[in-house]
Design a protein around this motif. Structure first.
Motif, mmCIF file in Angstrom:
data_model
loop_
_atom_site.group_PDB
_atom_site.id
_atom_site.type_symbol
_atom_site.label_atom_id
_atom_site.label_comp_id
_atom_site.label_asym_id
_atom_site.label_seq_id
_atom_site.Cartn_x
_atom_site.Cartn_y
_atom_site.Cartn_z
ATOM 1 N N UNK A 189 32.615 21.474 4.433
ATOM 2 C CA UNK A 189 33.689 21.887 3.505
ATOM 3 C C UNK A 189 34.540 23.227 3.907
ATOM 4 N N UNK A 190 33.431 23.901 4.127
ATOM 5 C CA UNK A 190 33.921 25.469 4.447
ATOM 6 C C UNK A 190 34.561 25.594 5.535
ATOM 7 N N UNK A 191 34.377 24.707 6.859
ATOM 8 C CA UNK A 191 35.031 24.612 8.070
ATOM 9 C C UNK A 191 36.387 23.996 7.662
ATOM 10 N N UNK A 192 36.498 22.715 6.729
ATOM 11 C CA UNK A 192 37.560 22.075 6.761
ATOM 12 C C UNK A 192 38.655 23.080 5.911
ATOM 13 N N UNK A 193 38.146 23.990 4.924
ATOM 14 C CA UNK A 193 39.039 24.530 4.211
ATOM 15 C C UNK A 193 39.365 26.042 5.158
ATOM 16 N N UNK A 194 38.849 26.347 5.902
ATOM 17 C CA UNK A 194 39.456 27.378 6.947
ATOM 18 C C UNK A 194 40.280 26.801 7.736
ATOM 19 N N UNK A 195 40.192 25.540 8.189
ATOM 20 C CA UNK A 195 41.116 24.832 8.875
ATOM 21 C C UNK A 195 42.477 24.744 8.467
ATOM 22 N N UNK A 216 35.280 19.672 15.562
ATOM 23 C CA UNK A 216 36.411 19.145 16.478
ATOM 24 C C UNK A 216 37.293 17.989 15.787
ATOM 25 N N UNK A 217 36.711 17.096 15.031
ATOM 26 C CA UNK A 217 37.449 16.089 14.366
ATOM 27 C C UNK A 217 38.370 16.886 13.262
ATOM 28 N N UNK A 218 37.733 17.864 12.472
ATOM 29 C CA UNK A 218 38.424 18.528 11.445
ATOM 30 C C UNK A 218 39.742 19.156 12.027
ATOM 31 N N UNK A 219 39.247 19.923 13.017
ATOM 32 C CA UNK A 219 40.548 20.545 13.646
ATOM 33 C C UNK A 219 41.946 19.511 14.248
ATOM 34 N N UNK A 220 41.243 18.619 14.941
ATOM 35 C CA UNK A 220 41.897 17.438 15.416
ATOM 36 C C UNK A 220 42.929 16.951 14.259
ATOM 37 N N UNK A 221 42.342 16.615 13.225
ATOM 38 C CA UNK A 221 43.125 16.130 12.122
ATOM 39 C C UNK A 221 44.213 17.053 11.811
ATOM 40 N N UNK A 222 44.134 18.250 11.878
ATOM 41 C CA UNK A 222 45.052 19.345 11.585
ATOM 42 C C UNK A 222 46.067 19.366 12.729
ATOM 43 N N UNK B 97 47.079 33.864 6.466
ATOM 44 C CA UNK B 97 47.093 32.418 6.356
ATOM 45 C C UNK B 97 48.352 31.689 6.978
ATOM 46 N N UNK B 98 47.810 30.532 7.844
ATOM 47 C CA UNK B 98 49.110 30.078 8.604
ATOM 48 C C UNK B 98 49.428 28.634 7.980
ATOM 49 N N UNK B 99 48.551 28.405 6.813
ATOM 50 C CA UNK B 99 48.931 27.093 6.044
ATOM 51 C C UNK B 99 50.130 27.010 5.441
ATOM 52 N N UNK B 100 50.386 26.083 4.570
ATOM 53 C CA UNK B 100 51.366 26.130 3.810
ATOM 54 C C UNK B 100 51.124 26.889 2.707
#
Lengths: 475, 475
Positions: A189-195, A216-222, B97-100
């Motif tokens: 979740x931490x990686x996901x929030x940062x992403x 990688x999959x989290x970043x790819x999703x973004x 932050x570069x997000x929304x």
């Protein structure tokens, strides 16, 4: 993304369907109007990170369905009849995800039930002090009788954050205040929030090669674009990192410098300070994922890169519960308030805060004397397991560098082994491992595998590895 | 977004900074090249959902910093010198932050510590059977001694999903299988996952007016554009919904049709079936958020809209733990596997699964006899609290429609009351409530407030409402 044949096919079908839906959605929302030109096949393939032939197939079907038309030597254009009918026809009448390209290859592999489970980089539940933990939980409920009725703040329980500040001071001489910490439900979740806060579609980001595939999959999703940095037994090529930072201006560098997943390598102390200097100079946020800091075999690893940070360019993810009570899913994100604040807002939107009950149980358990003894025991048990695998692999011709800590062996197999077939056959024989391909941002490391020795007991480990080696001899 | 003066200022500063960073990031990642024209102020303001003057201010500063230049009567263009220096100067050297546009107005208000807490739409922890629950937890650990060492699957514990299937059959005659359910960490996470899978930037989505403000913030973060549908005591204007679906082709309609938050209204049974027909016809996924289904006062609400779904156009979010053990944060998302599958992948990326310990505790508690008695008691306690507030408000000139269930009163105050000042002054006097403005997708409902009567005890409720009314008389 997974090598398993069935999934490959599913994934390709999904990608094609998503590319089709992507264009339909852009027309529906008015971004592309009648007679507007569609993005070129090359551009869309790059944007969506899929194969050009997949885009081509989607465009062909759009043409067949008269949603677009073709101008010779020019490209594809939105058909003026697109919006005429009440609703455009669809090949599939069920709702189509409109998000990025969802896949989690690691999770797919891990959820296949097998006996010889070498794909889980997790502690064997039998190695945990389960009875002791259960007793502890009961005490926690005596201390906080209303625990089940209470929400945590989005940033995390104050008592836990205060405790972790004192822990960081005591163990790493890092001075923090409670506002420098955010509690998340596990490192993932931490990686996901940062992403979500720091990465936008088409952003370049630095990642190690190989690296943690779910990241990688989290970043790819973004929609991120990867720039990769090789990790070696003695760390990185810093000159190369500087060149890449200069050229691509990546917003973040996601790194796992301590008992790196999947290789087990540790970036030496000498490079750690220099990395912070590079981060400051090129304004690239270092995301230091430190999931198994205390799982060393002979001597503790160097201090976190975070400990060299003076200017706020390192975000430190420390998964505390992983080798203590992984089921609790407690991770702490540490950094400057300027970083922690937007992450806390993202966390409040994502789930309104990690359940308080998990935080309180963790706090009281982690603060106990018993935990130190447990960790000492765990280090020995893991080292023994690692050595068992190494004994079984001696003489196979497979190569690896023996890790000084962690849960995994990163193995190079002979190139003659057809990896896809080998993995499928292994799974049929109830053995699973992680194919190196999914850990590689460039998707080329076909002869490598990650074998986790942490999850199954010694006998099963020995037996499973023997079977795996026997199977490989067929090729 | 919050009305509190301090935060208004902070928010505006943040928005301005983010608009600036947004343009810089687009140039850095090569989307905008030297001499390319920047989006018009009007377009960017619409895209980022911020005020045009905020964009104007950001563009002016970009000009001052020589990142862009102006052509008379034409617009702003990327300065060719932008990439010349090694790194562009920034006003602020910390990571941006570069997000929304991150904001969670509700969470900001709720986290202000006050005595008279009327902004929390949560059950008073004293109304929960805490001792009983604690004893239950201890039993659960006896049943699953290795609970702390075990991960759940991303989709959620199978035993819990199987139990919820039988629950749905028994209580709502809805037939489901385990693959139709996904367990999330609270309803908030369910909304967030749906948003990530089904909403892209610039997508139109249908929302009620007013609605749950955190949902608006989640959709806003993703860059959604709102089309709003008024909710009345007797439901929606269906002809209007059909017109909007036809015109805008929204991908989703986020709705809260049962004891609606914040109004307390319930969409009648007759409309429920028709809504499903509209959803099918216009391929708009209905997101039915049913957070407090069993919190009725006199008679149970109509069956969920989900019970009329035959073609897979309804996703049903049921927050089971909210009035049982809210600290556990257990919600179930129900729908067709074609919807649940991508949501499960998103969940696996987001946090790899809700902690198993929370799921098991919930399962065993929810399955107990005691829970029915608890719910009966709770309904009475809530109705009493609602009546206390209504007594105190009689004769104030404030108007409302008495809800038939739920946790909130939706109150219209005299327009002469300056809401921002009133809220700030209330907070200073240790009373908080939710300003209607943040529940309104159009941000116009300035004279409304949501007052939650569920969280504080009867004496405090009476005293707090008296103080609030007294304060309002100053205006």
């Amino acid at each position: 993304m997974i090598l398993h044949t069935q999934s490959w096919t599913d994934t390709n079908k999904l990608l094609f369907k998503q590319a089709y839906a992507h264009i339909v959605a852009r027309i529906e929302r008015g971004e592309l109007k009648a007679h507007d030109k569609l993005p070129s096949i090359r551009m869309l393939a790059q944007e969506l990170q899929i194969h050009r032939l997949t885009v081509f197939r989607a465009y062909q079907l759009l043409k067949e369905h008269e949603k677009v038309y073709v101008k010779e030597k020019s490209g594809y254009y939105v058909h003026p009849g697109f919006m005429e009918s009440d609703l455009p026809e669809q090949t599939d009448r069920s709702p189509v995800p409109s998000s990025g390209f969802l896949s989690n290859a690691l999770s797919e592999i891990q959820q296949i039930p097998v006996i010889y489970q070498f794909s889980q980089s997790l502690i064997d539940p039998n190695l945990l002090p389960n009875l002791f933990l259960s007793e502890y939980v009961k005490k926690v409920f005596d201390i906080y009788p209303k625990l089940m009725g209470t929400y945590s703040t989005a940033q995390g329980d104050e008592e836990l954050r205060a405790f972790l500040c004192s822990y960081m001071k005591q163990h790493h001489r890092i001075e923090l205040t409670e506002s420098d910490l955010l509690i998340t439900t596990g490192g993932q979740q931490a990686i996901d929030l940062i992403c979500r806060v720091y990465v936008r579609s088409m952003d370049h980001i630095l990642v190690e090669r190989p690296t943690y595939s779910a990241a990688l999959d989290i970043f790819r999703q973004q929609g991120a674009r990867f720039i990769s940095v090789d990790i070696h037994p003695d760390g990185y090529d810093l000159a190369n990192i500087e060149m890449l930072m200069k050229q691509y201006r990546p917003r973040i560098f996601y790194m796992n410098p301590t008992f790196h997943n999947p290789t087990g390598f540790t970036v030496p102390a000498a490079q750690r300070k220099q990395l912070v200097e590079l981060a400051e100079r090129y304004r690239c946020l270092l995301i230091e994922d430190d999931a198994i800091h205390e799982m060393y075999f002979d001597q503790p690893p160097p201090e976190p890169i975070f400990s060299y940070d003076t200017d706020g360019w390192v975000v430190y993810l420390r998964s505390f519960s992983k080798y203590v009570a992984p089921g609790l899913r407690i991770c702490a994100v540490m950094g400057r308030p300027s970083v922690i604040k937007p992450l806390t807002t993202a966390k409040s939107l994502a789930d309104n805060g990690t359940p308080l009950v998990n935080q309180k149980i963790f706090l009281h358990y982690f603060d106990s004397e018993r935990i130190r003894t447990h960790l000492d025991k765990l280090r020995i048990a893991l080292q023994i397991r690692k050595e068992i695998v190494e004994q079984e692999l001696a003489g196979t011709g497979w190569t690896w560098i023996s890790p000084k800590g962690g849960f995994n062996l990163w193995l190079k197999l002979p190139e003659s082994i057809p990896m896809e077939e080998f993995l499928n056959e292994s799974i049929r024989q109830s053995i699973s491992f992680v194919p190196g391909l999914i850990c590689d941002p460039l998707r080329e490391m076909r002869s490598w595998i990650r074998l986790s020795y942490s999850f199954v007991n010694e006998d099963q480990l020995r037996e499973g590895v023997r079977r795996l080696v026997a199977l490989s001899r067929k090729y």
